[in-house]
Scaffold this motif. Structure first.
Motif, PDB file in Angstrom:
ATOM      1  N   PHE A 178       0.858  -1.456   0.074  1.00  0.00           N
ATOM      2  CA  PHE A 178       0.044  -0.023  -0.008  1.00  0.00           C
ATOM      3  C   PHE A 178       0.723   1.172   0.162  1.00  0.00           C
ATOM      4  O   PHE A 178       0.419   2.361   0.594  1.00  0.00           O
ATOM      5  CB  PHE A 178      -0.731  -0.053   1.231  1.00  0.00           C
ATOM      6  N   PHE A 179       2.255   0.955  -0.323  1.00  0.00           N
ATOM      7  CA  PHE A 179       3.014   2.247  -0.629  1.00  0.00           C
ATOM      8  C   PHE A 179       3.272   2.962   0.539  1.00  0.00           C
ATOM      9  O   PHE A 179       3.665   4.078   0.689  1.00  0.00           O
ATOM     10  CB  PHE A 179       2.510   3.187  -1.542  1.00  0.00           C
ATOM     11  N   LEU A 180       3.348   2.149   1.698  1.00  0.00           N
ATOM     12  CA  LEU A 180       3.399   2.926   3.023  1.00  0.00           C
ATOM     13  C   LEU A 180       5.146   3.079   3.471  1.00  0.00           C
ATOM     14  O   LEU A 180       5.545   3.584   4.451  1.00  0.00           O
ATOM     15  CB  LEU A 180       2.842   2.198   3.992  1.00  0.00           C
ATOM     16  N   THR A 181       5.899   2.269   2.482  1.00  0.00           N
ATOM     17  CA  THR A 181       7.275   2.361   2.818  1.00  0.00           C
ATOM     18  C   THR A 181       7.957   3.811   2.768  1.00  0.00           C
ATOM     19  O   THR A 181       8.770   4.296   3.510  1.00  0.00           O
ATOM     20  CB  THR A 181       8.193   1.604   1.837  1.00  0.00           C
ATOM     21  N   HIS A 182       7.106   4.730   1.710  1.00  0.00           N
ATOM     22  CA  HIS A 182       7.876   5.972   1.546  1.00  0.00           C
ATOM     23  C   HIS A 182       7.744   6.783   2.830  1.00  0.00           C
ATOM     24  O   HIS A 182       8.726   7.570   3.291  1.00  0.00           O
ATOM     25  CB  HIS A 182       6.989   6.811   0.299  1.00  0.00           C
ATOM     26  N   SER A 183       6.717   6.797   3.574  1.00  0.00           N
ATOM     27  CA  SER A 183       6.403   7.867   4.607  1.00  0.00           C
ATOM     28  C   SER A 183       7.325   7.188   5.873  1.00  0.00           C
ATOM     29  O   SER A 183       7.670   7.911   6.702  1.00  0.00           O
ATOM     30  CB  SER A 183       4.974   7.832   5.077  1.00  0.00           C
ATOM     31  N   VAL A 184       7.749   5.779   5.936  1.00  0.00           N
ATOM     32  CA  VAL A 184       8.555   5.279   6.905  1.00  0.00           C
ATOM     33  C   VAL A 184      10.103   5.666   6.599  1.00  0.00           C
ATOM     34  O   VAL A 184      10.555   6.167   7.669  1.00  0.00           O
ATOM     35  CB  VAL A 184       8.583   3.639   7.072  1.00  0.00           C
ATOM     36  N   ARG A 185      10.432   5.790   5.421  1.00  0.00           N
ATOM     37  CA  ARG A 185      11.666   6.377   5.107  1.00  0.00           C
ATOM     38  C   ARG A 185      11.704   7.913   5.575  1.00  0.00           C
ATOM     39  O   ARG A 185      12.840   8.369   6.046  1.00  0.00           O
ATOM     40  CB  ARG A 185      12.126   5.889   3.631  1.00  0.00           C
ATOM     41  N   ALA A 186      10.754   8.609   5.437  1.00  0.00           N
ATOM     42  CA  ALA A 186      10.514  10.015   5.371  1.00  0.00           C
ATOM     43  C   ALA A 186      10.805  10.207   7.094  1.00  0.00           C
ATOM     44  O   ALA A 186      11.456  11.088   7.377  1.00  0.00           O
ATOM     45  CB  ALA A 186       9.316  10.782   4.877  1.00  0.00           C
ATOM     46  N   PHE A 187      10.095   9.341   7.684  1.00  0.00           N
ATOM     47  CA  PHE A 187      10.306   9.587   9.246  1.00  0.00           C
ATOM     48  C   PHE A 187      11.643   9.266   9.633  1.00  0.00           C
ATOM     49  O   PHE A 187      12.033   9.797  10.584  1.00  0.00           O
ATOM     50  CB  PHE A 187       9.255   8.545  10.038  1.00  0.00           C
ATOM     51  N   GLU A 188      12.360   8.281   9.017  1.00  0.00           N
ATOM     52  CA  GLU A 188      13.720   7.877   9.459  1.00  0.00           C
ATOM     53  C   GLU A 188      14.553   9.136   9.156  1.00  0.00           C
ATOM     54  O   GLU A 188      15.416   9.419  10.024  1.00  0.00           O
ATOM     55  CB  GLU A 188      14.032   6.425   8.618  1.00  0.00           C
ATOM     56  N   LYS A 189      14.326   9.730   8.155  1.00  0.00           N
ATOM     57  CA  LYS A 189      15.106  10.972   7.872  1.00  0.00           C
ATOM     58  C   LYS A 189      15.099  12.100   9.272  1.00  0.00           C
ATOM     59  O   LYS A 189      15.955  12.765   9.501  1.00  0.00           O
ATOM     60  CB  LYS A 189      14.958  11.411   6.364  1.00  0.00           C
ATOM     61  N   VAL A 190      13.735  12.188   9.386  1.00  0.00           N
ATOM     62  CA  VAL A 190      13.385  13.077  10.488  1.00  0.00           C
ATOM     63  C   VAL A 190      13.921  12.761  11.879  1.00  0.00           C
ATOM     64  O   VAL A 190      14.571  13.540  12.617  1.00  0.00           O
ATOM     65  CB  VAL A 190      11.843  13.090  10.959  1.00  0.00           C
ATOM     66  N   CYS A 191      14.027  11.392  12.228  1.00  0.00           N
ATOM     67  CA  CYS A 191      14.522  10.739  13.265  1.00  0.00           C
ATOM     68  C   CYS A 191      16.218  11.115  13.250  1.00  0.00           C
ATOM     69  O   CYS A 191      16.787  11.378  14.366  1.00  0.00           O
ATOM     70  CB  CYS A 191      14.349   9.289  13.495  1.00  0.00           C
ATOM     71  N   LYS A 192      16.740  10.684  12.198  1.00  0.00           N
ATOM     72  CA  LYS A 192      18.152  11.158  12.057  1.00  0.00           C
ATOM     73  C   LYS A 192      18.424  12.460  12.574  1.00  0.00           C
ATOM     74  O   LYS A 192      19.553  12.777  13.162  1.00  0.00           O
ATOM     75  CB  LYS A 192      18.702  10.670  11.068  1.00  0.00           C
ATOM     76  N   ALA A 193      17.788  13.507  11.696  1.00  0.00           N
ATOM     77  CA  ALA A 193      17.998  14.845  11.710  1.00  0.00           C
ATOM     78  C   ALA A 193      17.899  15.135  13.347  1.00  0.00           C
ATOM     79  O   ALA A 193      18.696  15.947  13.929  1.00  0.00           O
ATOM     80  CB  ALA A 193      17.148  15.624  10.889  1.00  0.00           C
ATOM     81  N   ALA A 194      16.984  14.598  14.006  1.00  0.00           N
ATOM     82  CA  ALA A 194      16.934  15.153  15.403  1.00  0.00           C
ATOM     83  C   ALA A 194      17.819  14.083  16.373  1.00  0.00           C
ATOM     84  O   ALA A 194      17.707  14.234  17.617  1.00  0.00           O
ATOM     85  CB  ALA A 194      15.103  14.716  15.716  1.00  0.00           C
ATOM     86  N   ASN A 195      18.368  13.086  15.853  1.00  0.00           N
ATOM     87  CA  ASN A 195      19.480  12.284  16.640  1.00  0.00           C
ATOM     88  C   ASN A 195      18.492  11.629  17.477  1.00  0.00           C
ATOM     89  O   ASN A 195      18.808  11.267  18.886  1.00  0.00           O
ATOM     90  CB  ASN A 195      20.379  13.036  17.748  1.00  0.00           C
TER      91      ASN A 195
END
Length: 482
Positions: free
Chosen positions: A428-445
């Motif tokens: 259901f194309f939900l991998t994209h938003s998980v990857r986006a969240f991973e970037k947010v988490c990395k930026a916030a450490n």
């Protein structure tokens, strides 16, 4: 003379498609606050109960709906009745199964499945477009869920004070409990809070225990039915659905601890897939003090700039149904006979259903509430035109937007607790938003663990739950050692 001939021909043309269906039901003693809706399903499904067809996305039935605001107890479905995907007059001739449902319950998403709803027996009929009136009686009533125990599985309901106060009437929620093997009521146990996805209910607790590592049978597993009138509540406090997050944390889980022996927040764990994946993550980031960890699978969109394949904040993209080249926007990869679920097919089906569908669920949680208690529509179901003035108000539920500030404020409560898992190609194309969240988490450490499961899918692979139950076991051993 010519006019009379034309009129006679017109009448004949109508009578050629005059096969109507009259559905009767018993008017409830207490008038519901919502308008009673009567549904007719015509299908060639193999199902023995057509209520399941309300969630058949890939092979939807012929669905029709009539409001009965005056509670007449009888409605007639004819060629002008609102229907999907065709009017009655356009249904191909043949043998079909047919069943009627009356939606009376004000708190559930599947017509004919909630206490007080009425339904007819399923019967076979011939659609031949003859001048015939078919009569259908809804003479069966869905009973209240009473406490029931089957082995280690308990089904029951409890009255929520918070929901009752919100709706200004008694509000009960069904739940289920799977007790541990060798359960001893005098002992305490870890609690696994399983959050079903869309269409999942409290009755799926036995399935949930089969889906997880076998050590789940050493724990108490619970499901608080996530469903409400508009669909899946995702256990989020909502202006339309009510305070579901608060109900889960402040009412239901303490109730489980008191009545079944849950060991409290330090031994309470969340999991779920799809809408249940979003739910489990949302509960954790909103109330981290109440849980020891979450393993959230394939969550619904965490980033509304990556709502499946689309940027819902892009105001230049006004059509939910179609791309710029006119082709339909998909919601899934090809499934079930190479079929693709589209926003248009789902939105058009939900236009007849009115409330309880997946798209309506999003709006009921994320959108502001209108004075009549309904969520503000976020798109036009007839045209697919998106209402960006409503969607821009969804930002408080956009996990990618709100999490950095939450992490800064509560990082000590989150550390080591958040685990996200999704297939490399979620269907259901939900991998994209998980990857986006991973970037947010990395930026916030931020200390958030991401696992990309091999291949395609949209489920919880049993083997992948080992790390969750390793953690549960380690926490429990540490408790015993104290």
């Amino acid at each position: 003379m010519i006019c009379l001939i034309s009129l006679f021909s017109f009448i004949l043309s109508l009578s050629a498609f005059a096969q109507n269906f009259e559905v009767s039901y018993k008017v409830p003693d207490k008038k519901p606050s919502r308008t009673v809706k009567v549904y007719l399903i015509i299908s060639q499904s193999y199902a023995q109960d057509l209520a399941g067809e309300f969630q058949n996305w890939f092979k939807p039935p012929f669905l029709f709906c009539i409001d009965d605001p005056k509670l007449t107890g009888s409605v007639t479905f004819n060629q002008n009745t609102l229907g999907f995907p065709k009017a009655i007059k356009d249904i191909p001739k043949g043998r079909y199964k047919i069943q009627a449902f009356v939606r009376i319950n004000e708190d559930y998403f599947i017509p004919g499945k909630a206490a007080g709803d009425q339904y007819s027996k399923m019967q076979r009929t011939t659609i031949d477009h003859s001048n015939e009136l078919n009569k259908i009686e809804c003479d069966k009533v869905v009973p209240l869920q009473q406490k029931q125990q089957k082995g280690r599985i308990v089904f029951n309901r409890f009255k929520s004070r918070k929901m009752s106060a919100f709706f200004k009437r008694d509000y009960h929620i069904n739940y289920s409990v799977a007790l541990p093997k060798d359960y001893d009521a005098s002992k305490k146990y870890p609690v696994v809070v399983y959050n079903p996805g869309y269409t999942g209910t409290y009755k799926h607790v036995e399935y949930a225990t089969h889906e997880l590592d076998s050590r789940v049978h050493q724990c108490i597993t619970v499901i608080l039915d996530p469903n409400c009138y508009w669909g899946h509540s995702v256990y989020a406090n909502s202006a339309t659905n009510g305070p579901w997050c608060d109900v889960m944390v402040d009412e239901f889980l303490p109730y489980i601890d008191t009545n079944y022996g849950g060991a409290g927040p330090k031994h309470r764990y969340l999991t779920g897939v799809s809408s249940g994946g979003w739910s489990s993550l949302w509960l954790m980031i909103q109330r981290p003090e109440a849980f020891a960890g979450t393993w959230s699978y394939a969550p619904d969109p965490l980033d509304f700039k990556n709502f499946q394949l689309y940027d819902f904040y892009n105001q230049k993209d006004k059509d939910l149904y179609r791309k710029n080249d006119g082709t339909l926007k998909p919601m899934s990869t090809p499934l079930q006979g190479n079929q693709v679920l589209t926003y248009k097919s789902l939105g058009s089906f939900e236009h007849v259903l009115h409330a309880g569908g997946q798209l309506q669920s999003f709006g009921a949680v994320f959108s502001p509430c209108q004075p009549n208690g309904d969520p503000q529509p976020w798109f036009d179901p007839k045209t697919g035109i998106m209402h960006h003035d409503v969607i821009t108000q969804w930002k408080g539920y956009d996990v990618c937007r709100i999490f950095p500030a939450l992490w800064k404020e509560k990082h000590n409560d989150y550390k080591g607790k958040i685990n996200l898992l999704v297939h490399q190609n979620d269907i259901f194309f939900l991998t994209h938003s998980v990857r986006a969240f991973e970037k947010v988490c990395k930026a916030a450490n931020a200390d958030v663990q991401f696992t990309y499961l091999p291949g395609s899918g949209h489920h919880i692979p049993k083997a992948s739950t080992k790390s969750m139950f390793d953690r549960i076991a380690a926490d429990w051993e540490a408790r015993i050692a104290q």
